[in-house]
Design a protein around this motif. Structure first.
Motif, PDB file in Angstrom:
ATOM      1  N   PHE A  53       0.850  -1.190   0.000  1.00  0.00           N
ATOM      2  CA  PHE A  53       0.000   0.000   0.000  1.00  0.00           C
ATOM      3  C   PHE A  53       0.884   1.238   0.000  1.00  0.00           C
ATOM      4  O   PHE A  53       1.771   1.375   0.849  1.00  0.00           O
ATOM      5  CB  PHE A  53      -0.920   0.015   1.234  1.00  0.00           C
ATOM      6  N   GLU A  54       0.642   2.109  -0.945  1.00  0.00           N
ATOM      7  CA  GLU A  54       1.445   3.324  -1.085  1.00  0.00           C
ATOM      8  C   GLU A  54       0.548   4.549  -0.970  1.00  0.00           C
ATOM      9  O   GLU A  54      -0.440   4.668  -1.682  1.00  0.00           O
ATOM     10  CB  GLU A  54       2.180   3.317  -2.437  1.00  0.00           C
ATOM     11  N   ARG A  55       0.934   5.443  -0.087  1.00  0.00           N
ATOM     12  CA  ARG A  55       0.123   6.653   0.147  1.00  0.00           C
ATOM     13  C   ARG A  55       0.016   7.535  -1.101  1.00  0.00           C
ATOM     14  O   ARG A  55      -1.044   8.072  -1.408  1.00  0.00           O
ATOM     15  CB  ARG A  55       0.745   7.455   1.279  1.00  0.00           C
ATOM     16  N   GLY A  61       8.905   6.349  -3.653  1.00  0.00           N
ATOM     17  CA  GLY A  61       9.351   7.054  -2.442  1.00  0.00           C
ATOM     18  C   GLY A  61      10.399   8.094  -2.746  1.00  0.00           C
ATOM     19  O   GLY A  61      10.261   8.891  -3.681  1.00  0.00           O
ATOM     20  N   MET A  63      13.284   7.804  -4.017  1.00  0.00           N
ATOM     21  CA  MET A  63      14.318   7.472  -4.999  1.00  0.00           C
ATOM     22  C   MET A  63      14.274   8.356  -6.248  1.00  0.00           C
ATOM     23  O   MET A  63      15.299   8.650  -6.845  1.00  0.00           O
ATOM     24  CB  MET A  63      14.216   6.000  -5.406  1.00  0.00           C
ATOM     25  N   HIS A 169      11.582   7.458   6.534  1.00  0.00           N
ATOM     26  CA  HIS A 169      12.016   8.191   7.740  1.00  0.00           C
ATOM     27  C   HIS A 169      10.940   8.218   8.844  1.00  0.00           C
ATOM     28  O   HIS A 169      11.269   8.194  10.026  1.00  0.00           O
ATOM     29  CB  HIS A 169      12.369   9.642   7.374  1.00  0.00           C
ATOM     30  N   ALA A 220      11.828  -2.272   7.569  1.00  0.00           N
ATOM     31  CA  ALA A 220      12.840  -2.292   6.502  1.00  0.00           C
ATOM     32  C   ALA A 220      13.098  -0.882   5.993  1.00  0.00           C
ATOM     33  O   ALA A 220      12.260   0.013   6.134  1.00  0.00           O
ATOM     34  CB  ALA A 220      12.356  -3.175   5.348  1.00  0.00           C
ATOM     35  N   ALA A 223      13.099   3.286   7.632  1.00  0.00           N
ATOM     36  CA  ALA A 223      12.324   3.113   8.871  1.00  0.00           C
ATOM     37  C   ALA A 223      13.114   2.296   9.891  1.00  0.00           C
ATOM     38  O   ALA A 223      13.018   2.535  11.100  1.00  0.00           O
ATOM     39  CB  ALA A 223      10.986   2.447   8.565  1.00  0.00           C
ATOM     40  N   PRO A 235      21.655  10.058  -0.578  1.00  0.00           N
ATOM     41  CA  PRO A 235      21.269   9.413  -1.841  1.00  0.00           C
ATOM     42  C   PRO A 235      22.087   8.189  -2.243  1.00  0.00           C
ATOM     43  O   PRO A 235      22.242   7.905  -3.421  1.00  0.00           O
ATOM     44  CB  PRO A 235      21.435  10.542  -2.859  1.00  0.00           C
ATOM     45  N   PHE A 237      21.803   4.279  -2.145  1.00  0.00           N
ATOM     46  CA  PHE A 237      20.610   3.447  -1.975  1.00  0.00           C
ATOM     47  C   PHE A 237      20.874   1.962  -1.816  1.00  0.00           C
ATOM     48  O   PHE A 237      19.934   1.164  -1.727  1.00  0.00           O
ATOM     49  CB  PHE A 237      19.640   3.670  -3.146  1.00  0.00           C
TER      50      PHE A 237
END
Ligand code: 48F
Length: 256
Positions: A53-55, A61, A63, A169, A220, A223, A235, A237
């Motif tokens: 689920f992505e807001r 995100g 990236m 974050h 993960a 977070a 940056p 990753f």
């Protein structure tokens, strides 16, 4: 001739079919950033039923923006294979630092996640967890538009054998668990809070900190460092990708 009502009907029917297929899953992921998508991709590749689920409207995100909106990301030797597997083109800069186009990396991670069989629902936010017998076993979700408008609308729920907080974050799911459910698996039992930037440490700890933070809930990506009190890393990753992969591997061990 195009009938507007048929368009409406098709959209409604297809969404109902898709959505109802994910009421009960093996793994539910909050957040379609690099860590959440890579976790979902590896789990789906092992035939697990995974929903993300992505807001926001677009998965990816932090990236897309590379470093300070220069659309370039850096990965290191240990993680470059994860991008190579999905045909992201890498330039070897120097001393084991590889650069990639952030838009290419983001879109290819997203495509690979979907092609592996994971389902990403965008514009949906995780606002709470389901809990039974002291184990988290699902997410409580709502339309992001409802959240943004501040409407008083009750959410719906989906059940999952395992959940992943990959909300970056903000570590939003862990915050909810800390507030409502109980002690997290951290030294203080609480969120230790992210520390200032140090890529050297942050990249290492983000993988170490990828673990079960409460029964049924793994953390993960960024977070994980926020929850376990480790530095951010900017940056670069590689750690995000390795963290997503580790979350998948840990959950696969549990699911068998
Ligand atoms: O922030 P994000 O990219 O997290 P990540 O995968 O990667 C971190 C890096 O982007 C960067 C960094 C690396 O060097 O420090 O920050 O750990 O992606 C998190 C995604 O979760 C979504 C958010 O919109 C973003 O796309 N998200 C956040 N809270 C929720 C959520 C929520 N409650 N429900 C659904 N999605």
């Amino acid at each position: 001739m195009i009938d507007d009502i048929i368009v409406t009907k098709k959209i409604f029917e297809r969404f109902s079919k898709d959505f109802s297929n994910y009421f009960e899953v093996d793994v539910a992921v909050a957040g379609a950033g690099p860590a959440g998508m890579i976790a979902a991709k590896y789990l789906a590749k092992h035939d697990k039923k995974v929903v993300v689920f992505e807001r926001k409207l677009s998965p990816g995100g932090g990236m897309w923006g590379g470093g300070m909106t220069f659309p370039i990301i850096i990965v290191q030797e240990e993680s470059k294979k994860i991008l190579e597997e999905i045909n992201v083109k890498l330039d070897k800069a120097e001393e084991g630092y590889y650069s990639a186009d952030s838009v290419e990396a983001c879109s290819k991670i997203c495509t690979a996640t979907i092609d592996a069989g994971a389902k990403i629902f965008n514009a949906i936010s995780v606002e709470d967890v389901l809990i039974r017998n002291n184990k988290i076993n699902g997410f409580v979700i709502n339309w992001s538009a409802v959240e943004i408008a501040g409407l008083h609308v009750d959410p719906l729920s989906i059940r999952a054998k395992y959940c992943i907080d990959a909300t970056g974050h903000a570590a939003e799911v862990c915050k909810i668990v800390q507030k409502k459910v109980g002690r997290l698996n951290t030294p203080s039992g609480k969120i230790e809070e992210e520390k200032s930037m140090c890529a050297e440490i942050g990249e290492k700890t983000v993988v170490e900190n990828t673990r079960e933070v409460y029964p049924g809930l793994f953390v993960a990506g960024m977070a994980a460092n926020a929850v376990y009190g480790a530095p951010r890393m900017g940056p670069i990753f590689g750690g995000m990708l390795l963290s997503g992969k580790k979350a998948a591997e840990e959950i696969l061990k549990r699911l068998g």
